[in-house]
Design a protein around this motif. Structure first.
Motif, mmCIF file in Angstrom:
data_model
loop_
_atom_site.group_PDB
_atom_site.id
_atom_site.type_symbol
_atom_site.label_atom_id
_atom_site.label_comp_id
_atom_site.label_asym_id
_atom_site.label_seq_id
_atom_site.Cartn_x
_atom_site.Cartn_y
_atom_site.Cartn_z
ATOM 1 N N CYS A 188 -9.579 -1.537 -0.082
ATOM 2 C CA CYS A 188 -9.749 -0.383 0.411
ATOM 3 C C CYS A 188 -8.396 -0.294 1.290
ATOM 4 O O CYS A 188 -7.789 0.703 1.663
ATOM 5 N N SER A 189 -7.657 -1.387 1.540
ATOM 6 C CA SER A 189 -6.318 -1.435 2.282
ATOM 7 C C SER A 189 -5.130 -1.589 1.382
ATOM 8 O O SER A 189 -3.905 -1.347 1.703
ATOM 9 N N PHE A 190 -5.366 -2.109 0.235
ATOM 10 C CA PHE A 190 -4.211 -2.237 -0.701
ATOM 11 C C PHE A 190 -3.956 -1.354 -1.977
ATOM 12 O O PHE A 190 -3.101 -0.935 -2.163
ATOM 13 N N LEU A 191 -5.346 -0.766 -2.343
ATOM 14 C CA LEU A 191 -5.152 -0.041 -3.736
ATOM 15 C C LEU A 191 -5.803 1.302 -3.720
ATOM 16 O O LEU A 191 -5.300 2.160 -4.374
ATOM 17 N N CYS A 192 -6.548 1.544 -2.477
ATOM 18 C CA CYS A 192 -7.257 2.768 -2.456
ATOM 19 C C CYS A 192 -6.125 3.937 -1.823
ATOM 20 O O CYS A 192 -5.808 3.728 -0.715
ATOM 21 N N PRO A 193 -5.788 4.944 -2.632
ATOM 22 C CA PRO A 193 -4.561 5.702 -1.861
ATOM 23 C C PRO A 193 -5.187 6.790 -0.740
ATOM 24 O O PRO A 193 -4.753 6.969 0.215
ATOM 25 N N LEU A 194 -6.667 6.913 -0.884
ATOM 26 C CA LEU A 194 -7.167 7.665 0.269
ATOM 27 C C LEU A 194 -7.350 6.770 1.671
ATOM 28 O O LEU A 194 -6.992 7.292 2.508
ATOM 29 N N GLY A 195 -7.319 5.452 1.217
ATOM 30 C CA GLY A 195 -7.165 4.437 2.571
ATOM 31 C C GLY A 195 -6.057 4.535 3.111
ATOM 32 O O GLY A 195 -5.866 4.625 4.232
ATOM 33 N N VAL A 196 -5.041 4.474 2.065
ATOM 34 C CA VAL A 196 -3.638 4.455 2.838
ATOM 35 C C VAL A 196 -3.227 5.658 3.380
ATOM 36 O O VAL A 196 -2.887 5.883 4.395
ATOM 37 N N LEU A 197 -3.866 6.744 3.049
ATOM 38 C CA LEU A 197 -3.618 8.106 3.843
ATOM 39 C C LEU A 197 -4.101 8.148 4.987
ATOM 40 O O LEU A 197 -3.697 8.499 6.195
ATOM 41 N N GLN A 198 -5.405 7.576 5.042
ATOM 42 C CA GLN A 198 -5.972 7.241 6.544
ATOM 43 C C GLN A 198 -5.221 6.320 7.271
ATOM 44 O O GLN A 198 -5.017 6.784 8.577
ATOM 45 N N ASP A 199 -4.718 5.252 6.750
ATOM 46 C CA ASP A 199 -3.951 4.517 7.695
ATOM 47 C C ASP A 199 -2.582 5.041 8.048
ATOM 48 O O ASP A 199 -2.238 4.664 9.155
ATOM 49 N N SER A 247 0.804 -1.073 -0.055
ATOM 50 C CA SER A 247 -0.053 -0.066 0.047
ATOM 51 C C SER A 247 0.990 1.285 -0.066
ATOM 52 O O SER A 247 0.662 2.005 -0.516
ATOM 53 N N LEU A 248 1.877 1.122 0.558
ATOM 54 C CA LEU A 248 2.807 2.197 0.514
ATOM 55 C C LEU A 248 3.370 2.542 -0.567
ATOM 56 O O LEU A 248 3.610 3.752 -1.217
ATOM 57 N N LEU A 249 3.814 1.451 -1.605
ATOM 58 C CA LEU A 249 4.316 1.610 -3.025
ATOM 59 C C LEU A 249 3.179 2.309 -3.831
ATOM 60 O O LEU A 249 3.147 3.087 -4.491
ATOM 61 N N ILE A 250 2.098 1.737 -3.648
ATOM 62 C CA ILE A 250 0.665 2.364 -4.218
ATOM 63 C C ILE A 250 0.793 3.898 -3.817
ATOM 64 O O ILE A 250 0.445 4.744 -4.845
ATOM 65 N N PHE A 251 0.669 3.939 -2.568
ATOM 66 C CA PHE A 251 0.500 5.573 -2.253
ATOM 67 C C PHE A 251 1.671 6.346 -2.875
ATOM 68 O O PHE A 251 1.086 7.347 -3.518
#
Lengths: 313, 508
Positions: free
Chosen positions: B74-85, B14-18
């Protein structure tokens, strides 16, 4: 397909030409510049014909008394070609890169500490300058010769100046390098201009100011002439190797171009524009800013009064 | 370690995607294009639009992914999700918050958002997608709030190296983004950060329409999280690490429709009582469908299908408030553009001349914050087709440069009462000099050269409007609602190539 082929052929040809020109330059032509011992009167205007751009300059500057007359050891030099349009050299919309390169080399030959090259892209739009620098071939030519390509597409590089004696262009913002460098060499390209007939040395100076649209809005010809009241170039080298004869200043196709293989060198910006308009084939009287320039005592339009050196190779 | 932890994979992935998403939105043409063509194809709404328009099938992959593994999107691909994480992680680190709590069910609010989204789409408005699609929300945050920071540091660096006469990096400016658009973006950023600090992934389970659709699918997903109800000692460790707040230790249930697939709970249970297993291993007593969910889901699915069917869309140009905005080359026209643009502003960020600028209500209710060409301070570069190349939804289709150069997005018109040449009888030609297609041509009359326009060649690039020195501009471009192809310019006559007779080789 056809287009591609001719373009590629052209590039190949010009590469061969550049190589040939380069190889003739190296062995003999640089040394005579340093040995300018002629006691002849320095001409007001030098006109060279029928050579490659760099070779014509080599011969021409010698007739002008050599680059050392203009550039002293340790000085900084600004070379201002026309790089206002995103066009490749065969359109004749921008100054010939070989000529720019030769001038830079002579500058260093005369002992220049640094040579800068820049132009402010003609539409003053954000994000276009890099393409112009690249596609004109001037960026790579200048860098090869050791010059610094300076950016001119951000207001931060400009400083306000007052123009003494101006009626319209009282103040303007000029590029800081114009203020910082010791020697200013103007290297315009001769080409058609749909709205001012023809563009040459005086008009090329629009590329050192930030707000050129002020010129357009308040009297283009008058402003072009009045800018020279602030600063005249120390030397003008006019490229008439490829002359765009129609659809200027942007051009439509390389078909607009006639190969005139000419070069003019002069310290007198009015005289060089007068001579250039004759080469282009338009009476100088028809180009408003030339007459205005003479009125402002920037130079002479009467070429018969001048000492002209002509050289046909 | 030795232990295979899905959570670790999730964090790295997810960090990579972000980072790639942020990188794309910094707007370097080639990088953005590359990332947009790959990564953004699997962003849910862009993928859905591509699927409906018949230009991509990545959407099927997302559906399949969710039906197999639940809401891992939501946890792997969504950049908004990663931002929240990231924010959640930070708030736990610095101790704003100690643990997560089980969340109240805001599902009805979320259903309202989703149904409104679908209904407005049926009526021809993308407003809710423009506002709530998580990819779009994040893209705007990255393009308008993160990018200026990067440019700021870039420009400081430029100032430093330029003092040494090094010009290899250049000053980068960003066109001013309209205040309203910035405000909306900022409100979303602060809102989402606030929620994530205090309520973890509440946005995903109370507002996000994509989250809800994925949640509906994950009710029936093949792999699910299960709890060993017999052995659980109610220690609540899992409940406290659940960002979605979907584990209920008291009742020993996991709401897989709200689970965002972060895999935090798997490792935290020292007895390994939570498992991620396929359906056959499932506790048969656990109800998959509740009647009300089933009804709601049917409504949603039905209307989603309806909204995807273009014939049902209402005529949209009726929403236009006034002068139509000039749309990017490749957007085909008002109808296509407003039914495919999510307003992610990737093109705005990429546009090398910064002529693309979002307009809050310029498209009326058909879409909010969609980009338009604004010629006040910029022009569309004749030799550029970057917007089409980078658009992730196909709203701006990718035109080959030759085709783009003949695509009419607007037409110029000259107001002679304002034109310098007409008023002062002095040369100007700013518009003609800038015109790349020779649509503007010179006409000489009594020694003065006037500009005239031939609309057969005008593509509406705005070079003339940008160049025009008068205020207000004498020459302006108005939008063309359905983009057309113009003729290639052919000069009427060959230029006269003869130079005048010469003495000693020179005419002087």
């Amino acid at each position: 397909m056809n287009d591609n082929k001719t373009r590629r052929e052209f590039l190949k040809k010009s590469m061969v030409m550049a190589f040939a020109a380069g190889s003739t330059l190296v062995p003999g032509s640089l040394s005579p510049i340093f040995a300018n011992t002629s006691k002849e009167r320095i001409p007001d205007l030098v006109a060279v014909k029928n050579g490659e751009p760099d070779i014509m300059f080599n011969k021409g500057i010698k007739l002008m008394g050599g680059m050392k007359r203009f550039v002293k050891k340790g000085q900084t030099v600004l070379v201002k070609p026309n790089i206002g349009f995103n066009r490749t050299p065969e359109f004749g919309a921008t100054t010939n890169p070989l000529l720019v390169k030769a001038i830079i080399e002579h500058g260093f030959g005369a002992g220049a500490k640094k040579v800068y090259v820049f132009d402010h892209e003609a539409s003053s739009a954000y994000g276009l300058a890099a393409k112009c620098y690249k596609n004109s071939g001037i960026e790579s030519a200048a860098k090869q010769a050791g010059a610094i390509m300076a950016p001119a597409d951000d207001y931060k590089y400009y400083q306000g100046v007052k123009i003494p004696g101006a009626k319209i262009l009282h103040t303007t913002d000029v590029h800081e390098l114009l203020l910082e460098t010791d020697v200013f060499i103007n290297v315009p390209v001769l080409k058609h201009h749909s709205y001012t007939h023809v563009t040459m040395a005086m008009k090329n100076l629009m590329g050192v100011v930030w707000d050129r649209m002020y010129y357009h809005g308040y009297g283009l010809d008058q402003c072009i002439a009045e800018f020279c009241l602030y600063k005249k170039p120390d030397l003008n080298v006019l490229d008439a190797y490829r002359v765009m004869k129609s659809h200027g200043p942007y051009g439509n196709s390389p078909e607009d171009v006639v190969i005139a293989k000419s070069l003019l060198i002069s310290e007198d910006i009015v005289a060089i524009d007068t001579a250039a308009s004759l080469i282009f084939g338009i009476p100088p009287q028809k180009v408003d800013y030339i007459a205005m320039g003479q009125e402002l005592k920037l130079g002479k339009m009467n070429l018969d009064e001048l000492n002209i050196k002509r050289l046909v190779l | 370690m030795g232990n295979f932890k899905i959570k670790n994979i999730r964090v790295v992935f997810s960090l990579l995607i972000f980072s790639l998403t942020v990188l794309a939105l910094l707007g370097h043409v080639k990088i953005s294009q590359l990332i947009s063509e790959t990564l953004f194809n699997v962003q849910f709404i862009p993928a859905f639009i591509q699927f409906v328009e018949g230009t991509g099938i990545a959407f099927l992959f997302l559906v399949l992914l969710t039906l197999c593994f639940g809401r891992v999107y939501c946890s792997f691909l969504c950049p908004l999700g990663v931002l929240q994480d990231l924010m959640i992680r930070l708030s736990l680190k610095i101790g704003i918050k100690k643990q997560h709590v089980r969340l109240d069910n805001f599902i009805y609010f979320q259903y309202t958002v989703l149904i409104l989204t679908i209904v407005t789409v049926i009526f021809g408005s993308f407003a809710f997608i423009n506002l709530f699609d998580p990819y779009t929300v994040f893209a705007k945050i990255a393009a308008h709030l993160f990018k200026p920071l990067v440019l700021f540091f870039n420009n400081i660096l430029v100032e430093i190296v330029e003092t040494f006469d090094i010009y290899s990096i250049s000053i980068k400016r960003q066109n001013s983004i309209p205040f309203h658009v910035l405000a909306v973006t900022l409100i979303f950023l602060t809102g989402i950060l606030f929620l994530s600090v205090f309520k973890a992934r509440l946005y995903c389970n109370s507002i996000c329409p994509v989250g809800l659709i994925l949640g509906m699918m994950s009710r029936v997903s093949f792999y699910k999280f299960h709890m060993d109800k017999e052995k659980c000692r109610h220690c609540t460790l899992c409940e406290r690490v659940c960002k979605a707040g979907c584990i209920d230790v008291q009742n020993l249930t996991i709401d897989n429709s709200r689970c965002v697939g972060c895999f935090n709970c798997l490792d935290v249970c020292d007895k390994h009582l939570i498992s991620y297993t396929h359906r056959t291993a499932e506790n048969k007593n656990h109800p998959v469908w509740v009647r009300r969910h089933f009804l709601l889901n049917s409504v949603v699915v039905g209307s989603a299908v309806l909204s995807a069917c273009t014939p049902f869309r209402l005529e949209k140009t009726g929403f236009l408030p006034g002068k139509a905005p000039v749309m990017p080359p490749g957007s085909l026209g008002f109808d296509h553009f407003t039914k495919t643009c999510t307003a992610c502003h990737l093109c705005v960020s990429v546009c090398p001349t910064q002529v693309l600028k979002p307009t809050l209500m310029g498209y009326g209710l058909s879409g909010l914050m969609l980009p338009q060409l604004s010629f006040q301070k910029a022009r569309c570069d004749f030799n550029c087709n970057a917007c089409g190349k980078s658009c992730p939804t196909g709203a701006v289709t990718s035109l080959p440069l030759k085709e783009k150069q003949l695509t009419q997005i607007g037409t110029a018109s000259l107001n002679k009462e304002l034109c310098v040449v007409h008023i002062k009888k002095k040369h100007c030609g700013a518009c003609g000099e800038a015109c790349p297609t020779h649509a503007i041509f010179p006409v000489e009359d009594k020694k003065v050269i006037f500009p005239e326009i031939n609309l057969e060649y005008c593509i509406g690039c705005g070079a003339c409007e940008h160049a025009c020195p008068t205020d207000p501009n004498a020459i302006v471009v108005s939008s063309v609602l359905i983009h057309k192809k113009v003729k290639t310019y052919k000069p009427d006559r060959k230029p006269e190539l003869k130079l005048i007779p010469q003495k000693q080789g020179f005419p002087f």
